[in-house]
Structure formats: C-alpha cells, structure tokens
Design a protein around this motif. Structure first.
Motif, PDB file in Angstrom:
ATOM      1  N   ASP A 277      -7.613 -23.494 -11.993  1.00  0.00           N
ATOM      2  CA  ASP A 277      -7.023 -24.045 -10.777  1.00  0.00           C
ATOM      3  C   ASP A 277      -5.534 -23.721 -10.751  1.00  0.00           C
ATOM      4  OD1 ASP A 277      -5.948 -25.685 -12.729  1.00  0.00           O
ATOM      5  OD2 ASP A 277      -7.020 -27.486 -12.089  1.00  0.00           O
ATOM      6  N   ALA A 278      -4.827 -24.275  -9.786  1.00  0.00           N
ATOM      7  CA  ALA A 278      -3.412 -23.959  -9.632  1.00  0.00           C
ATOM      8  C   ALA A 278      -2.584 -24.404 -10.836  1.00  0.00           C
ATOM      9  CB  ALA A 278      -2.870 -24.605  -8.357  1.00  0.00           C
ATOM     10  N   ALA A 279      -2.955 -25.524 -11.452  1.00  0.00           N
ATOM     11  CA  ALA A 279      -2.200 -25.991 -12.613  1.00  0.00           C
ATOM     12  C   ALA A 279      -2.320 -24.993 -13.771  1.00  0.00           C
ATOM     13  CB  ALA A 279      -2.709 -27.363 -13.045  1.00  0.00           C
ATOM     14  N   ALA A 280      -3.543 -24.529 -14.023  1.00  0.00           N
ATOM     15  CA  ALA A 280      -3.739 -23.537 -15.081  1.00  0.00           C
ATOM     16  C   ALA A 280      -3.021 -22.243 -14.735  1.00  0.00           C
ATOM     17  CB  ALA A 280      -5.236 -23.286 -15.284  1.00  0.00           C
ATOM     18  N   ALA A 281      -3.080 -21.868 -13.461  1.00  0.00           N
ATOM     19  CA  ALA A 281      -2.401 -20.652 -13.021  1.00  0.00           C
ATOM     20  C   ALA A 281      -0.901 -20.756 -13.222  1.00  0.00           C
ATOM     21  CB  ALA A 281      -2.714 -20.385 -11.546  1.00  0.00           C
ATOM     22  N   GLY A 282      -0.356 -21.924 -12.895  1.00  0.00           N
ATOM     23  CA  GLY A 282       1.079 -22.114 -13.064  1.00  0.00           C
ATOM     24  C   GLY A 282       1.509 -22.018 -14.513  1.00  0.00           C
ATOM     25  N   GLY A 283       0.704 -22.597 -15.416  1.00  0.00           N
ATOM     26  CA  GLY A 283       1.028 -22.506 -16.833  1.00  0.00           C
ATOM     27  C   GLY A 283       0.979 -21.077 -17.336  1.00  0.00           C
ATOM     28  N   LEU A 284      -0.017 -20.320 -16.866  1.00  0.00           N
ATOM     29  CA  LEU A 284      -0.118 -18.920 -17.252  1.00  0.00           C
ATOM     30  C   LEU A 284       1.058 -18.129 -16.705  1.00  0.00           C
ATOM     31  CD1 LEU A 284      -1.823 -16.769 -18.645  1.00  0.00           C
ATOM     32  CD2 LEU A 284      -3.100 -16.504 -16.504  1.00  0.00           C
ATOM     33  N   ALA A 285       1.421 -18.405 -15.473  1.00  0.00           N
ATOM     34  CA  ALA A 285       2.544 -17.701 -14.858  1.00  0.00           C
ATOM     35  C   ALA A 285       3.842 -17.944 -15.608  1.00  0.00           C
ATOM     36  CB  ALA A 285       2.695 -18.147 -13.400  1.00  0.00           C
TER      37      ALA A 285
END
Length: 348
Positions: A277-285
C-alpha cells in the motif's frame, strides 16, 4: 544478457492471430511502471495526497501468494524482492489469475526486482518466457504457462522454488498504464541500438525521444530481427534503463505537478498485493531516495540457449548453475557482486 547455445538458431514462435497478440502484451516490460509508482508515492511534500490517490485508484490482487506452508523463509532482513508482471488488459484478462485461479492469460512479461539491504542499487532480472522450468504440481513446462495453470500464486510459487527465495511483493500493470507513464514523463530518450521498422513506426539507430505509443512499438517488436525474442529483450532493457534514468532525476522527483500527474494517471492501471500500500511504498521510496539511473542494473537470467522438449515444443534451456549462483547471492545479499563477477552488468 542472454547466452545462446552455439550453432543454435534463435527461438521461433508460432504465428498467432493479431487480436491475440494485442490481448497478451507479451512483449512489453509493463510491470516496471508499478515499481516506479511505489517510489513516486513516497516522494516530496505532497506525499499524503499522493498516497491517498494511490490507495484510492489502484487495485489489490485478491490472492497474490501461495499458501505460506512450504514457501521459503525470508533469509536476508532488509533486502526486498518484487515480482513485476505485465498484461495488456489487467482487469479483463487477469481477473481470474489475480483471484488465484487458472486463466487463459500467460505471464509473458515478468521481472524479478532485487533491492539490497543497503538500498544503493536496483537489480532488475528479466526471465525469458519460454524458459523450461519445474512448475509445482504440473511438471516441467514453459515459464509463461504458470499463470494459465494456476494464476499469480503459481507464478510466485514457481519462481520462489527456482531461487529458493521469498518474494515480498507482487505488482501487475496493464498496457495503458505503461503508455500513461511514458507520456506523463514527457517522453523518454532512448539510444536505439539498431534501426528497424514496425507496422506504425520507423526507428533510426541512435538517440531519439519516444512517446508512449512509440515506446510500446519499440519494446514489443520481434519480427523485424533475425534473432526475434532475444533482440526484443535487449531492446526492452535499453528502454527500461532510459525510463528509469528519466524518472530517477531531481527534475522529476522534485516536481510535484509531474509526480501527481504520474500517480493520478497510472494508478488506475495497476494491481498490487495487499501489503504493497502507500505506506509500504513510502518507506521503500525513502530508502531509495539517493538511487539514480546509473545505479540501476538490468539483465536477463542466463540460459543455455534453445532446445526441444520431449513433447516437441521449442524451449529456452534453463542454466541451473546460474540459477544456483543467483539463489545463493539472494540468500546472503551479495547479489551485486555475483552479477558483476558473472559479467551480467554489460549494457544490452
């Protein structure tokens, strides 16, 4: 890089109706767009709005992974492994596949993406669709048949079994999303390795800027080349490198308008597993904030050339030694060293 056995002709594919070719998107590295989006979602001061848009417009894969029993354990903490799949019509053609069922869709475009724990590089490994592999519960078959036989979970199970490594995420994107991203970036500059023509476009050798429509023609063409699928894979990697180089620039990542347009226009065309989700995406980014185009390495899983299966199919012979080496490198997070030592970093 693909290794072809000496004195063997390039793999030939049977002729298929034009409508079938359009329906399967077998020639395009569409899945990479989903990866770009998870990076984009975490970028800049508009992160909250981007995350909301991504969560609202993207879709979740109903069943992305096989049953947990029997899956490889996650060995290397901090490293991330993603499977990227492409489809010409995600909603229509992949509906049953995303639900974990068999379907008439074949996963002809697939890429294993490895991000090491230090987050200094991105490694993108293309897998030839006709590679002859062991598909759990089905016996030996071409890699691209796993989707038809058991949906996305069977694709994941097959690849995890090959490399004895657990995949953390899965993403699928369709044809229109790929076009949307290319155009949202204002086109992509590609160094075309050799001149060729398609039904709609002519590509001269050398550097040129491609629109979304041109990019799709560039990466999907195979009939214009004497070695067919092999040159097509090389062209896909050339374009992929150019696309990531364009995306991973300060000009793009610090442009709120461009990032917002990218997320808004492409999110409706992607599906991800529930955890992406967006939270996981943000952490990866956040972890990839210093990565640029020069830090991205793309190559093709080495093979032993082509051969013929017992039932007469023309197949790509898997290189078990290379698969074993890659498995060990994934396990101890030495993937970069392995790729370099094996000579896989040469630009296609």
């Amino acid at each position: 890089m693909v290794f072809v056995a000496e004195n063997q002709a390039p793999l030939e594919e049977p002729q298929r109706p034009r409508t079938k070719k359009k329906r399967t998107a077998r020639n395009v590295l569409l899945g990479v767009v989903a990866f770009f989006l998870v990076v984009a979602v975490g970028a800049g001061v508009y992160a909250f709005n981007l995350a909301s848009s991504f969560n609202a417009k993207s879709q979740k894969i109903e069943q992305a992974f096989p049953d947990d029993a029997g899956r490889p354990a996650k060995v290397q903490e901090g490293a991330t492994n993603l499977l990227l799949l492409g489809s010409d019509s995600r909603a229509a053609a992949l509906g049953s596949a995303e639900a974990g069922d068999s379907s008439d869709q074949r996963s002809d475009t697939m890429m294993w993406v490895h991000i090491p724990a230090d987050r200094k590089n991105i490694y993108m490994m293309s897998i030839m669709r006709d590679t002859w592999v062991e598909i759990p519960g089905q016996g030996e078959a071409k890699m691209n048949s796993a989707m038809a036989l058991g949906g996305i979970p069977l694709v994941v199970q097959t690849l995890e079994g090959m490399f004895d490594t657990r995949l953390d995420h899965v993403a699928v994107i369709d044809f229109e999303g790929f076009k949307a991203m290319t155009d949202a970036l204002g086109g992509v500059n590609v160094n075309v390795p050799m001149a060729f023509n398609t039904n709609d476009f002519s590509f001269a050798e050398g550097k040129q800027q491609l629109t979304g429509e041109q990019a799709l023609a560039f990466v999907r063409e195979r009939k214009a080349f004497s070695d067919g699928d092999y040159q097509r894979v090389k062209n896909q990697q050339v374009f992929l490198k150019a696309l990531m180089t364009k995306f991973l620039t300060a000009e793009t990542l610090t442009n709120p308008g461009k990032i917002s347009s990218l997320v808004d226009n492409v999110s409706p065309y992607i599906s991800t597993d529930e955890s992406l989700d967006a939270a996981a995406a943000g952490g990866l980014a956040l972890g990839l904030r210093d990565v640029r185009g020069s830090d991205v390495v793309s190559f093709t899983l080495p093979t032993l050339g082509i051969g013929t299966s017992a039932d007469g199919q023309s197949i790509v012979l898997r290189d078990d030694a290379a698969i074993d080496g890659i498995s060990k490198a994934l396990a101890d997070d030495s993937f970069g060293s392995y790729v370099q030592d094996a000579g896989l970093t040469k630009t296609p």
